[in-house]
Scaffold this motif. Structure first.
Motif, PDB file in Angstrom:
ATOM      1  N   TYR A   1      39.663  33.698  29.424  1.00 31.87           N
ATOM      2  CA  TYR A   1      40.759  32.000  28.789  1.00 31.87           C
ATOM      3  C   TYR A   1      40.815  31.819  27.414  1.00 31.87           C
ATOM      4  N   PRO A   2      42.148  31.643  27.045  1.00 36.44           N
ATOM      5  CA  PRO A   2      42.224  31.557  25.685  1.00 36.44           C
ATOM      6  C   PRO A   2      41.524  31.327  24.678  1.00 36.44           C
ATOM      7  N   ASP A   3      40.630  29.582  25.018  1.00 40.42           N
ATOM      8  CA  ASP A   3      40.046  29.636  24.446  1.00 40.42           C
ATOM      9  C   ASP A   3      38.567  30.750  23.803  1.00 40.42           C
ATOM     10  N   GLY A   4      38.460  31.160  24.701  1.00 40.04           N
ATOM     11  CA  GLY A   4      37.248  32.149  24.768  1.00 40.04           C
ATOM     12  C   GLY A   4      36.515  31.833  25.767  1.00 40.04           C
ATOM     13  N   THR A   5      36.636  31.356  27.029  1.00 39.38           N
ATOM     14  CA  THR A   5      35.829  30.959  27.847  1.00 39.38           C
ATOM     15  C   THR A   5      35.640  31.770  28.884  1.00 39.38           C
ATOM     16  N   TRP A   6      34.569  32.401  29.753  1.00 37.94           N
ATOM     17  CA  TRP A   6      35.648  33.095  30.425  1.00 37.94           C
ATOM     18  C   TRP A   6      34.599  32.817  32.162  1.00 37.94           C
ATOM     19  N   GLY A   7      35.154  32.823  34.009  1.00 37.82           N
ATOM     20  CA  GLY A   7      34.149  33.091  34.516  1.00 37.82           C
ATOM     21  C   GLY A   7      34.495  33.684  34.689  1.00 37.82           C
ATOM     22  N   GLN A   8      34.010  34.515  36.316  1.00 38.32           N
ATOM     23  CA  GLN A   8      34.454  35.229  37.694  1.00 38.32           C
ATOM     24  C   GLN A   8      35.445  35.317  38.295  1.00 38.32           C
ATOM     25  N   TRP A   9      36.425  35.822  38.331  1.00 41.52           N
ATOM     26  CA  TRP A   9      37.489  35.924  39.043  1.00 41.52           C
ATOM     27  C   TRP A   9      37.498  35.988  40.138  1.00 41.52           C
ATOM     28  N   GLU A  10      38.110  34.288  40.752  1.00 42.08           N
ATOM     29  CA  GLU A  10      37.823  34.732  42.448  1.00 42.08           C
ATOM     30  C   GLU A  10      39.728  34.817  42.608  1.00 42.08           C
ATOM     31  N   TYR A  11      39.605  36.407  43.474  1.00 42.86           N
ATOM     32  CA  TYR A  11      40.598  37.384  44.052  1.00 42.86           C
ATOM     33  C   TYR A  11      41.356  36.626  45.297  1.00 42.86           C
ATOM     34  N   SER A  12      42.125  36.410  45.664  1.00 46.82           N
ATOM     35  CA  SER A  12      43.206  36.641  46.797  1.00 46.82           C
ATOM     36  C   SER A  12      43.781  37.658  47.129  1.00 46.82           C
ATOM     37  N   ALA A  13      43.941  37.781  48.442  1.00 46.76           N
ATOM     38  CA  ALA A  13      44.491  38.873  48.870  1.00 46.76           C
ATOM     39  C   ALA A  13      46.060  38.557  48.535  1.00 46.76           C
ATOM     40  N   ARG A  14      46.913  37.797  48.457  1.00 45.75           N
ATOM     41  CA  ARG A  14      47.784  37.742  47.434  1.00 45.75           C
ATOM     42  C   ARG A  14      47.831  38.159  46.227  1.00 45.75           C
ATOM     43  N   SER A  15      47.279  38.323  44.799  1.00 48.45           N
ATOM     44  CA  SER A  15      47.401  38.764  43.979  1.00 48.45           C
ATOM     45  C   SER A  15      47.120  40.329  44.598  1.00 48.45           C
ATOM     46  N   LEU A  16      45.842  40.753  44.931  1.00 52.10           N
ATOM     47  CA  LEU A  16      45.750  42.259  45.233  1.00 52.10           C
ATOM     48  C   LEU A  16      46.806  42.776  45.800  1.00 52.10           C
ATOM     49  N   LEU A  17      47.948  42.191  46.367  1.00 50.87           N
ATOM     50  CA  LEU A  17      48.679  42.772  46.785  1.00 50.87           C
ATOM     51  C   LEU A  17      49.980  42.974  46.282  1.00 50.87           C
ATOM     52  N   ALA A  18      49.918  42.173  45.024  1.00 45.88           N
ATOM     53  CA  ALA A  18      50.973  41.953  44.273  1.00 45.88           C
ATOM     54  C   ALA A  18      51.940  42.898  43.306  1.00 45.88           C
ATOM     55  N   ASP A  19      52.602  43.036  42.573  1.00 44.11           N
ATOM     56  CA  ASP A  19      52.864  44.235  42.171  1.00 44.11           C
ATOM     57  C   ASP A  19      53.465  44.148  40.765  1.00 44.11           C
ATOM     58  N   ASP A  20      53.115  42.805  40.656  1.00 45.78           N
ATOM     59  CA  ASP A  20      53.365  42.079  38.828  1.00 45.78           C
ATOM     60  C   ASP A  20      52.327  42.370  37.639  1.00 45.78           C
TER      61      ASP A  20
ATOM     62  N   LEU B   1      55.785  46.899  34.619  1.00 48.70           N
ATOM     63  CA  LEU B   1      54.847  46.356  36.181  1.00 48.70           C
ATOM     64  C   LEU B   1      54.316  46.973  37.231  1.00 48.70           C
ATOM     65  N   MET B   2      53.236  46.468  37.969  1.00 52.82           N
ATOM     66  CA  MET B   2      52.674  47.686  38.502  1.00 52.82           C
ATOM     67  C   MET B   2      51.698  46.944  39.580  1.00 52.82           C
ATOM     68  N   PRO B   3      51.191  47.921  40.461  1.00 50.95           N
ATOM     69  CA  PRO B   3      50.521  46.829  41.326  1.00 50.95           C
ATOM     70  C   PRO B   3      49.097  47.135  40.702  1.00 50.95           C
ATOM     71  N   PHE B   4      48.229  46.329  41.901  1.00 51.83           N
ATOM     72  CA  PHE B   4      46.598  45.983  41.195  1.00 51.83           C
ATOM     73  C   PHE B   4      45.563  47.474  41.062  1.00 51.83           C
ATOM     74  N   GLU B   5      46.286  48.279  42.552  1.00 55.39           N
ATOM     75  CA  GLU B   5      45.182  49.410  42.158  1.00 55.39           C
ATOM     76  C   GLU B   5      46.013  49.932  41.534  1.00 55.39           C
ATOM     77  N   ALA B   6      47.214  49.971  40.414  1.00 53.18           N
ATOM     78  CA  ALA B   6      47.110  51.268  39.247  1.00 53.18           C
ATOM     79  C   ALA B   6      46.562  50.701  38.120  1.00 53.18           C
ATOM     80  N   ALA B   7      46.631  48.526  38.129  1.00 50.91           N
ATOM     81  CA  ALA B   7      46.138  47.926  36.926  1.00 50.91           C
ATOM     82  C   ALA B   7      44.803  48.304  36.445  1.00 50.91           C
ATOM     83  N   LEU B   8      43.766  48.569  38.210  1.00 55.73           N
ATOM     84  CA  LEU B   8      42.494  48.466  38.169  1.00 55.73           C
ATOM     85  C   LEU B   8      41.643  49.369  37.023  1.00 55.73           C
TER      86      LEU B   8
END
Length: 122
Positions: A60-79, A6-13
């Motif tokens: 998504y699992p069915d192969g479709t995709w969409g623009q990622w709508e990020y949130s501050a919570r996701s950007l600051l998460a460590d999971d 597990l890592m913060p987003f800045e390490a995963a980017l």
């Protein structure tokens, strides 16, 4: 893969920009992940040249995709981890007696209760 991945987003980017798919531990839909789409160009049917900016897409699992709508919570998460949702056991699926990575000597998890700040750490 284990929780030590597990890592913060800045390490995963940078890993995602190098071609890895990444996901968050708590995502409920198995197989969901983020991918980096670099700048790409194409020619339309009428001969116009178009360029698409670099972006992060949610796959998504069915192969479709969409623009990622990020949130501050996701950007600051460590999971964040390398892989897709469902590759790691979610917190509610772990054994109750599994050690918590809380950093305290007694093995007690420190939990913040934002709805009731007086109970933080209880």
């Amino acid at each position: 893969m284990t929780d030590t991945a597990l890592m913060p987003f800045e390490a995963a980017l940078p890993l995602m920009k190098a071609g890895a798919r990444i996901a968050r531990l708590g995502w409920k839909l198995d197989g969901k992940h983020l991918e980096y789409q670099p700048v790409r160009s194409y020619v339309t049917d009428d001969g116009e040249h178009r360029t698409l900016a670099a972006s992060i897409v949610m796959r998504y699992p069915d192969g479709t995709w969409g623009q990622w709508e990020y949130s501050a919570r996701s950007l600051l998460a460590d999971d964040w981890f390398v892989g897709a949702s469902g590759d790691l056991p979610r917190p509610e699926e772990r054994a109750l007696d599994a050690p918590e990575p809380c950093g305290c000597s007694e093995g007690r998890a420190i939990v913040a209760d934002y709805a009731n700040p007086s109970r933080a750490g209880a």
